[in-house]
Design a protein around this motif. Structure first.
Motif, PDB file in Angstrom:
ATOM      1  N   VAL A  72     -11.511   2.474   0.997  1.00  0.00           N
ATOM      2  CA  VAL A  72     -10.142   2.724   1.438  1.00  0.00           C
ATOM      3  C   VAL A  72     -10.013   2.469   2.933  1.00  0.00           C
ATOM      4  O   VAL A  72      -9.050   1.852   3.393  1.00  0.00           O
ATOM      5  CB  VAL A  72      -9.720   4.169   1.088  1.00  0.00           C
ATOM      6  CG1 VAL A  72      -8.372   4.478   1.663  1.00  0.00           C
ATOM      7  CG2 VAL A  72      -9.713   4.362  -0.402  1.00  0.00           C
ATOM      8  N   VAL A  75      -9.903  -1.322   3.583  1.00  0.00           N
ATOM      9  CA  VAL A  75      -8.655  -2.009   3.288  1.00  0.00           C
ATOM     10  C   VAL A  75      -7.599  -1.659   4.329  1.00  0.00           C
ATOM     11  O   VAL A  75      -6.794  -2.514   4.719  1.00  0.00           O
ATOM     12  CB  VAL A  75      -8.172  -1.716   1.841  1.00  0.00           C
ATOM     13  CG1 VAL A  75      -7.429  -0.408   1.746  1.00  0.00           C
ATOM     14  CG2 VAL A  75      -7.316  -2.820   1.331  1.00  0.00           C
ATOM     15  N   SER A  76      -7.616  -0.409   4.821  1.00  0.00           N
ATOM     16  CA  SER A  76      -6.666  -0.032   5.869  1.00  0.00           C
ATOM     17  C   SER A  76      -6.920  -0.841   7.129  1.00  0.00           C
ATOM     18  O   SER A  76      -5.981  -1.372   7.741  1.00  0.00           O
ATOM     19  CB  SER A  76      -6.804   1.456   6.206  1.00  0.00           C
ATOM     20  OG  SER A  76      -6.782   2.242   5.066  1.00  0.00           O
ATOM     21  N   THR A  78      -8.389  -3.712   7.389  1.00  0.00           N
ATOM     22  CA  THR A  78      -8.028  -5.111   7.144  1.00  0.00           C
ATOM     23  C   THR A  78      -6.529  -5.318   7.288  1.00  0.00           C
ATOM     24  O   THR A  78      -6.078  -6.260   7.953  1.00  0.00           O
ATOM     25  CB  THR A  78      -8.471  -5.545   5.741  1.00  0.00           C
ATOM     26  OG1 THR A  78      -9.853  -5.274   5.587  1.00  0.00           O
ATOM     27  CG2 THR A  78      -8.211  -7.008   5.520  1.00  0.00           C
TER      28      THR A  78
ATOM     29  N   ILE B  63      -8.474  -1.822  -5.439  1.00  0.00           N
ATOM     30  CA  ILE B  63      -8.290  -1.803  -4.003  1.00  0.00           C
ATOM     31  C   ILE B  63      -9.026  -2.950  -3.329  1.00  0.00           C
ATOM     32  O   ILE B  63      -8.432  -3.732  -2.586  1.00  0.00           O
ATOM     33  CB  ILE B  63      -8.784  -0.472  -3.398  1.00  0.00           C
ATOM     34  CG1 ILE B  63      -8.141   0.719  -4.104  1.00  0.00           C
ATOM     35  CG2 ILE B  63      -8.488  -0.424  -1.924  1.00  0.00           C
ATOM     36  CD1 ILE B  63      -8.662   2.032  -3.623  1.00  0.00           C
ATOM     37  N   SER B  68      -6.672  -5.687  -1.250  1.00  0.00           N
ATOM     38  CA  SER B  68      -7.253  -6.477  -0.155  1.00  0.00           C
ATOM     39  C   SER B  68      -6.994  -7.951  -0.376  1.00  0.00           C
ATOM     40  O   SER B  68      -6.574  -8.675   0.525  1.00  0.00           O
ATOM     41  CB  SER B  68      -8.767  -6.263  -0.100  1.00  0.00           C
ATOM     42  OG  SER B  68      -9.132  -5.552   1.026  1.00  0.00           O
ATOM     43  N   GLU B 154      -9.601  10.605   5.841  1.00  0.00           N
ATOM     44  CA  GLU B 154      -9.430   9.254   5.319  1.00  0.00           C
ATOM     45  C   GLU B 154      -7.962   8.942   5.100  1.00  0.00           C
ATOM     46  O   GLU B 154      -7.485   7.849   5.403  1.00  0.00           O
ATOM     47  CB  GLU B 154     -10.207   9.162   4.010  1.00  0.00           C
ATOM     48  CG  GLU B 154      -9.967   7.904   3.245  1.00  0.00           C
ATOM     49  CD  GLU B 154     -10.511   8.054   1.850  1.00  0.00           C
ATOM     50  OE1 GLU B 154     -11.091   9.133   1.570  1.00  0.00           O
ATOM     51  OE2 GLU B 154     -10.343   7.134   1.055  1.00  0.00           O
ATOM     52  N   VAL B 158      -5.558   5.906   6.664  1.00  0.00           N
ATOM     53  CA  VAL B 158      -4.599   5.056   5.955  1.00  0.00           C
ATOM     54  C   VAL B 158      -3.237   5.133   6.633  1.00  0.00           C
ATOM     55  O   VAL B 158      -2.588   4.113   6.877  1.00  0.00           O
ATOM     56  CB  VAL B 158      -4.480   5.482   4.477  1.00  0.00           C
ATOM     57  CG1 VAL B 158      -3.391   4.698   3.787  1.00  0.00           C
ATOM     58  CG2 VAL B 158      -5.785   5.294   3.766  1.00  0.00           C
ATOM     59  N   ALA B 161      -3.092   3.204   9.894  1.00  0.00           N
ATOM     60  CA  ALA B 161      -3.017   1.764   9.679  1.00  0.00           C
ATOM     61  C   ALA B 161      -1.616   1.352   9.248  1.00  0.00           C
ATOM     62  O   ALA B 161      -1.048   0.378   9.756  1.00  0.00           O
ATOM     63  CB  ALA B 161      -4.044   1.335   8.635  1.00  0.00           C
TER      64      ALA B 161
END
Lengths: 94, 322, 484
Positions: A72, A75-76, A78, B63, B68, B154, B158, B161
């Motif tokens: 996770v 991907v964030s 990226t 994911i 991605s 975490e 997210v 970002a």
């Protein structure tokens, strides 16, 4: 025959090395990001290979959780990197 | 005999993986690299399944390869297709030798490490504490109970970002390609994805699954919808979007703090309620993750996102402040 | 009380960040309140450690390292306090610095996330948790750097992100190897288990390498100058003073706590040498810099070098009061630099807003126009050079005396050259600032910006220097690992 743990751990090291090399060599952001992701996949593979305990026993769930977190996070990062690249391209075009 | 077959399978898998990684990393063509990367992601999912990590196989597929891959594919057009990156041969040589040395060192370390470990892992405490944890899927127990604090951070990663992606660029206007085929498929796929996502969320307590896989699958469904019906794109209420984005962490914090007031320990779930609490947190997290990943893919500021002054409609008319 | 404070110092900024996303109009107030509350919590933590000693708390009370522990000892709590003081000052500054409401709305949620990351990192007692906090720190720092929205800032942000991700992954590879060998991620448990063997040596090397990237030690420093120079002023302050420091903190923690049996004097000497090169190279580049913020960024590279010179000394000195003194001196230098550099960057921001640029050669007249700001620059310059009574004077003093005591006299000329160069680049700025140029201004121009900067500089130059003896005792009594 070498154990699965060893085989997959070494595969993980291999992925890590391949990704690392490419990260340092590539100029273009997108290719560098792909290489970083490959590098990350290598580390994850090392974790999961350690976790594997054979056919009978259940695998160690802690590395699984750690790698899930790692995926996770990857991907964030990226997504953010790509957005930054896009913004730079937009600024360069002005 | 079975042993031999498994070994052959394993070695083939590993060789394929390394080959895909190598070609992904050494190609200079962006399109090719991304495609190979997605293929590698799917192969990795198979590897996870082989190594008895079904939660991860799901997560990697949705994911790692899915979201991605989608992100990378949509970024291809921003990059020239055949730029040759030239580093001087000397530097290339240094990098090659350094990484080779490092790989050898790590392999040596792994060889020794596997021989020396006395097999003491954390699996025993995980299993022994499982009844108190509120769930029966050990990975979920680790993620949302024993190491819930990590999961909280975490989610913060997210969010950080997504916030950046949302505020950095203008909204993308290039999803104009759609086709009756895509729309037809979407009509079937989206409901299926939504239902599967709900299932994954629910089942995560006692079987492979959980908030992250569910959230990503939901995001995939939303992305598909946006791609297939670009003209009918719903302009979501920005306040609603913001609330959806933060509700995961918010719920997590509320439950954690509530438990702190009850049990004097942050995120220490009372065993009797642990299962329910985890489900509540996971549901909120699924919503947030789905929103976050969808917005991360769509990229760019939604109209009126930075309309901090509610009365200035004119800013909204012009597509967001610059 | 302590239990709660440790949680609040992380949770309050996180809540603040979430709320400032929803209610962006009140984001400044929310941020100021959150940071002040977190500052209060950090004071409680330090007071608690001072009274009762190091504190370790396993979240959820799971046995045998199943969960994550939070810990606070003298080193981490002092750094936490510094961090919150700098953040609070920079928060006040930032509330006046950003005039564009759009930038403001983007800034606050990310800024508070940065605070969460810093605090969570300093209090973490788990290897993988450290990785997650490092990632949160890196991503929020990059996002804040990109806020300037200039070509230079974006380029710097992209480079910062790429190299930061690489550093994190290399670190994580080390974590994987550690778990492979020892089956636990808890720092306290590991400090008992880790022996010198191939696995731990390679893991140690990997984790050190990843952290060296994040601490910007020469030659892995190349990403820092452009990132710190092109970020908005309050962000640069946080980046130089805090973000880089906490990476050094983790390295120190791992070296002295977990891998103390693995490390070799040779590796410590290697890092010390790189630190020495950083001091000279960074100071030289700072002297050459044309822009104020770029100069400050290079100065950070040099100051980080000083921290690394301590390593071979700490390793070489025998356990006891002499080693403790060296350790406290390192902390003192880190603290002084944190306060001084943040004050410097905030002042540079004021100058940039006033003059429209930060070119050193064209700073003529600013001493009359912005007297308080230039005074702050002079004060922080004193701390950067290492003049008494600043904390870094004591730090350098002990660095020199420690070098002689450990028989490693060769660091002394490096420190001397570094200090001379620092004097040169500080006086260069002051020279231009006091030079001829237009405008006369009031003493206090932009109060909300200048006063926080002044306070920080005072900390660096006066308070730390004069209060260093209390600090000495505190660290000596209450560092977990220094007691064996």
């Amino acid at each position: 025959m070498i154990s699965e743990q060893l085989l997959y751990s070494l595969a993980g090291v291999g992925l890590f090395g391949i990704g690392l090399r490419a990260t340092l060599l590539h100029h273009m952001l997108l290719l560098r990001l792909l290489a970083l992701n490959v590098c990350g996949a290598g580390v994850f593979l090392i974790f999961i290979a350690i976790a594997y305990s054979g056919v009978e026993l259940m695998a160690d769930p802690v590395p699984h959780a750690l790698v899930l977190t790692g995926i996770v996070v990857a991907v964030s990062a990226t997504a953010m990197a790509l957005a930054l690249g896009r913004r730079l391209a937009a600024l360069n075009d002005e | 005999m079975i042993e031999l077959l498994w070994s052959i399978f394993d070695i083939t898998l590993v060789l394929l993986l390394l080959a895909l990684a190598w070609t992904t990393c050494s190609t200079q063509d962006v399109k090719r690299a991304v495609t190979l990367f997605i293929a590698m992601g799917l192969l990795l999912a198979i590897v996870w399944a082989r190594l008895k990590a079904p939660d991860l196989a799901l997560a990697e597929a949705v994911i790692g390869a899915g979201i991605s891959g989608a992100l990378l594919l949509s970024a291809i057009k921003d990059y020239p297709s055949n730029m040759v990156s030239h580093r001087s041969t000397l530097i290339e040589g240094i990098i090659n030798s350094l990484t080779l040395v490092l790989t050898i060192l790590m392999s040596w370390a792994v060889w020794h490490g596997l021989n020396m470990s006395d097999g003491v892992r954390l699996s025993e405490p995980v299993i022994s504490q499982l009844p108190v944890s509120g769930v029966s899927n050990p990975v979920t127990a680790v993620l949302l109970n024993y190491r819930a604090y990590d999961t909280l951070l975490e989610l913060a990663v997210v969010l950080t970002a997504v916030l950046t992606v949302l505020t950095l660029n203008e909204k993308r206007v290039d999803y104009e390609f759609s086709s009756p085929l895509l729309q037809g498929m979407t009509r079937w796929l989206v409901p299926l994805l939504v239902v599967t996502s709900g299932y994954l969320l629910w089942v995560g307590a006692h079987a492979p699954g959980g908030a992250f896989q569910a959230g990503a699958m939901l995001a995939a469904a939303m992305i598909l919808l946006q791609l297939a019906y670009p003209s009918r794109r719903q302009e979501f209420n920005n306040s609603l979007l913001k609330i959806l984005l933060v509700i995961g962490i918010f719920t997590f914090l509320l439950v954690g703090l509530w438990m702190m007031s009850l049990n004097d320990d942050f995120l220490a779930f009372t065993p009797a309620w642990a299962g329910t609490l985890i489900l509540i947190i996971e549901t909120a997290a699924t919503v947030s993750i789905a929103t976050a990943l969808t917005l991360a893919y769509l990229g760019g500021r939604p109209r009126g996102w930075e309309d901090t002054n509610r009365t200035s409609r004119s800013i909204a008319e012009n597509g967001g402040a610059g | 009380m302590m239990n709660d404070a440790i949680i609040w110092v992380i949770v309050i900024p996180l809540l603040g960040s979430l709320i400032s996303i929803i209610w962006s109009r009140y984001a400044s107030i929310i941020a100021i309140i959150s940071n002040l509350l977190a500052l209060a919590a950090s004071i409680i933590i330090v007071a608690n450690v001072y009274q009762y000693g190091p504190f370790n708390h396993a979240l959820g009370s799971w046995q045998s390292g199943l969960g994550i522990s939070l810990r606070a000892d003298a080193l981490s709590s002092i750094l936490l306090l510094m961090s919150m003081i700098v953040i609070s000052a920079a928060t006040f500054y930032a509330s006046a610095y950003f005039t564009d409401p759009v930038k403001r709305a983007r800034f606050w949620p990310l800024w508070l996330m940065l605070v969460v990351a810093l605090n969570a990192l300093l209090l973490s007692g788990d290897l993988f948790n450290l990785y997650v906090t490092l990632e949160l720190l890196g991503l929020s720092a990059v996002a804040l750097t990109a806020l300037s929205d200039t070509r230079a800032a974006l380029q710097a942000a992209i480079r910062y992100l790429s190299i930061g991700l690489l550093g994190s992954l290399v670190f994580l590879a080390g974590v994987a190897l550690v778990y492979m060998g020892y089956g636990t991620l808890d720092l306290v448990a590991l400090s008992h288990k880790v022996q010198a063997e191939p696995l731990s040596q390679v893991a140690f090397g990997l984790m050190t390498a990843g952290l060296l990237i994040k601490s910007a030690l020469f030659p892995l420093h190349f990403w820092l100058p452009s990132a710190h120079a092109s970020a908005p002023a309050p962000v640069s302050a946080a980046l130089s003073a805090l973000v880089v420091k906490v990476a050094v903190y983790i390295l120190l923690r791992l070296w002295v706590d977990v891998f103390d049996l693995v490390l070799t004097p040779l590796s410590a000497m290697l890092l010390g040498t790189l630190g020495a090169i950083a001091v000279i190279w960074g100071s030289w580049q700072a002297l050459q810099a044309q822009r104020l913020k770029l100069m400050a960024a290079y100065s950070t590279v040099a100051q980080i070098g000083y921290l690394f010179i301590f390593l071979p000394l700490i390793v070489a000195l025998p356990e006891g009061p002499v080693q403790d003194a060296a350790f406290t001196a390192l902390l003192l230098m880190a603290l002084t630099h944190g306060f001084a550099k943040s004050a410097f960057f905030l002042s540079a921001g004021v100058i940039q807003q006033y003059c429209g640029h930060d070119r050193i050669a064209e700073l003529g007249g600013t001493a009359r126009a912005l007297p308080l700001t230039i005074f702050v620059i002079a004060l922080s310059g004193v701390a950067l050079i290492g003049l008494p009574p600043s904390g870094s004077f004591l730090g350098k003093w002990y660095l020199i005396s420690g070098s002689f005591q450990a028989g490693q006299w060769w660091w002394v000329p490096v420190i001397a050259i570094g200090s001379v160069l620092a004097t040169a680049y500080v006086f260069r700025i002051l020279g231009y600032a006091f030079g001829p140029g237009e405008s006369v201004g009031r003493v206090l121009n932009r109060g909300r910006e200048e006063i926080p900067a002044l306070l920080l500089a005072l900390f660096a130059t006066l308070i730390l220097g004069l209060g260093s003896f209390e600090l000495w005792d505190f660290v000596a009594q209450h560092s977990e690992f220094l007691r064996g």
